[in-house]
Design a protein around this motif. Structure first.
Motif: not given
Length: 274
Positions: A120-134
């Protein structure tokens, strides 16, 4: 519940030592560890029989620690012991580095070797990365990394340790992948996938396939002059990336910071609830 994914080729005794060391960190530091993975050549897909074990983890402190005026350290470093290297970042540090363009945490999240991962943590963190990574900042990360490796090991064009080639080729390939995928910010972690999707010249593919195969069965690849095709590929990609990414203006990050803060609060609650 933490999931594990450990190749049968890995030394059981070393894995037990790693598990023991992480348990010691949990007890001595009073932290939760929702992500504990292998980084380095074993995770990238070009290990040798004597590759080091680069164990990396993300830890989360109890919520009361984050409310204290005396903030704890945001890294945990354990003693280097032979081939065993076990160190971790606090969740807030990992998030801040992600927003600054450091691609390391994304690679950790995508590692295929998991000693203990809260999915759950990994999936949510990857989703964050997809949304905030420049993508521009990520590209600059790989460019600076690649130039540093290039200058450290191959600047004089003399015989080089062949295993060091991977450490310049991998960021060069990531930069090529980013240029060929203009709507994406995160390149594949696995080296073979990265090479396949960035589609380098056939002579580069041939040299790299041979090196990966040889590295998988020998403890020492030896030294030789840097192959001309590799030198051309690496230098060309760094030059192209300098032109494509270095002059982009800084992006507005207000939305990304808000998303990161929401993720941070949610994951601190999730980790300790579970």
């Amino acid at each position: 519940m933490l999931t594990r994914s450990i190749p049968a080729s890995m030394d059981d005794a070393i894995v037990r030592m790693i598990d023991s060391r992480l348990d010691d960190v949990r007890r001595s530091e009073g932290v939760a560890i929702p992500l504990a993975i292998e980084s380095g050549s074993r995770a990238w897909g070009f290990p040798s029989p004597d590759s080091d074990y680069d164990r990396r983890f993300v830890f989360v402190r109890p919520s009361e620690h984050y409310l204290s005026p005396w903030q704890r350290r945001d890294v945990i470093e354990t003693p280097l012991d032979g081939d065993l290297d076990v160190n971790g970042w606090e969740l807030g540090k990992a998030i801040r580095l992600l927003l600054k363009g450091n691609a390391v945490i994304v690679e950790w999240l995508r590692s295929p070797v998991a000693y203990g991962v809260d999915e759950t943590f990994r999936t949510a963190f990857l989703e964050l990365a997809e949304n905030v990574a420049d993508r521009n900042l990520i590209a600059l990360h790989y460019l600076h990394l690649g130039l540093r490796q290039r200058n450290a090991y191959f600047s004089d064009r003399k015989a080089v340790a062949l295993k060091k080639i991977f450490y310049a080729v991998r960021p060069a390939a990531a930069l090529r992948w980013l240029r060929r995928h203009p709507d994406a910010a995160i390149a594949p972690m696995r080296f073979q996938t990265l090479i396949e999707e960035c589609d380098p010249p056939s002579d580069v593919r041939s040299v790299l396939a041979d090196l990966v195969e040889r590295k998988s069965v020998t403890r020492e690849l030896g030294t030789a002059p840097l192959p001309a095709s590799i030198a051309t590929f690496v230098d060309g990609e760094f030059e192209a990336a300098t032109a494509a990414f270095s002059k982009a203006p800084p992006a507005e990050r207000r939305r990304e910071i808000e998303l990161a803060e929401q993720f941070f609060r949610r994951m601190v609650a999730h980790v300790w609830a579970s």
